[in-house]
Design an enzyme around this catalytic site. Structure first.
Site, short mmCIF file in Angstrom:
data_model
loop_
_atom_site.label_atom_id
_atom_site.label_comp_id
_atom_site.label_asym_id
_atom_site.label_seq_id
_atom_site.Cartn_x
_atom_site.Cartn_y
_atom_site.Cartn_z
N TYR A 16 -105.09 15.46 15.08
CA TYR A 16 -103.91 14.60 14.93
C TYR A 16 -102.94 14.72 16.10
CZ TYR A 16 -105.55 14.10 10.14
OH TYR A 16 -106.32 13.84 9.03
N HIS A 21 -98.61 9.09 14.20
CA HIS A 21 -98.05 9.72 13.00
C HIS A 21 -97.45 11.09 13.30
CE1 HIS A 21 -97.50 8.86 8.85
NE2 HIS A 21 -98.47 9.59 8.34
N TYR A 67 -99.49 19.09 5.68
CA TYR A 67 -99.90 17.70 5.85
C TYR A 67 -98.73 16.80 5.44
CZ TYR A 67 -104.55 19.21 6.98
OH TYR A 67 -105.61 19.82 7.60
N ASN A 69 -98.16 14.23 3.52
CA ASN A 69 -97.83 13.82 2.15
C ASN A 69 -97.23 14.93 1.31
OD1 ASN A 69 -98.95 11.47 3.06
ND2 ASN A 69 -100.69 11.49 1.65
N ASN A 115 -94.91 8.23 3.39
CA ASN A 115 -95.28 9.25 2.40
C ASN A 115 -94.65 10.62 2.67
OD1 ASN A 115 -96.81 7.54 0.79
ND2 ASN A 115 -98.63 7.84 2.03
#
Length: 194
Positions: A16, A21, A67, A69, A115
């Site tokens: 990532y 994001h 993470y 969320n 989220n």
């Protein structure tokens, strides 16, 4: 209010790194470099954590390892440990509703479909905390939303991303000296859009 904890939202795995994001992680990484603040993996806080004296006050940096969320779990752990008012927590994250190169600082607001922010609002029990949204732009239609958000910036976008990071770190540094309200009035009209 002056921020005491600056949180960058993102996902922890190397795959990532440098994705849209994870631009929140990129901002707090840039702050850590500028402020010569070292990261360490903090088990209690479920994230990479650093602290130091910035603008004459103790300021903490956090990149949750939970993470996106579940980011609220890590932030809640730091807020509880340091007995922080949620209004002293500045959260930095991506926003695809803003064009690449634009940033928006707000003192409060909804999750707006993000989220990570939904998790923070749930765990903090309030949406009354400042947030700095960095525009990542919408997909050009060639890929779906998830692929866009989890995708890396194109080579042509990277110079704009670098300028966005510089502007974001400048805005955060200003907020440590002058508070969120004054910083909003100065930085919300500035962007590095092409």
């Amino acid at each position: 209010m002056i921020p005491k904890l600056i949180v960058g939202l993102g996902n922890p795995e190397p795959k990532y790194d440098q994705t849209r994001h994870n631009i929140g992680f990129a901002v707090v990484d840039a702050l850590a470099i500028t402020w010569q603040c070292s990261w360490y993996d903090h088990k209690r806080f479920q994230g990479w954590f650093g602290e130091g004296l910035m603008a004459g006050q103790k300021t903490c940096l956090l990149k949750p390892r939970t993470y996106m969320n579940r980011s609220g779990q890590a932030v809640r752990a730091v807020v509880d440990w340091y007995k922080l008012d949620p209004q002293s927590v500045l959260v930095v994250y991506d926003d695809m509703d803003l064009p690449l190169g634009r940033l928006r600082l707000r003192q409060t607001g909804s999750a707006g479909g993000h989220n990570g922010m939904k998790s923070l609002i749930s765990h903090l029990g309030t949406q009354d905390f400042p947030r700095l949204r960095l525009g990542i732009g919408k997909s050009d239609g060639s890929k779906d939303t998830i692929a866009h958000v989890l995708g890396k910036f194109s080579p042509s976008e990277l110079p704009i991303v670098e300028k966005s990071l510089d502007l974001a770190t400048e805005a955060i540094a200003h907020s440590l000296h002058h508070g969120i309200a004054k910083t909003m009035s100065l930085f919300n009209n500035r962007d590095v859009c092409p």
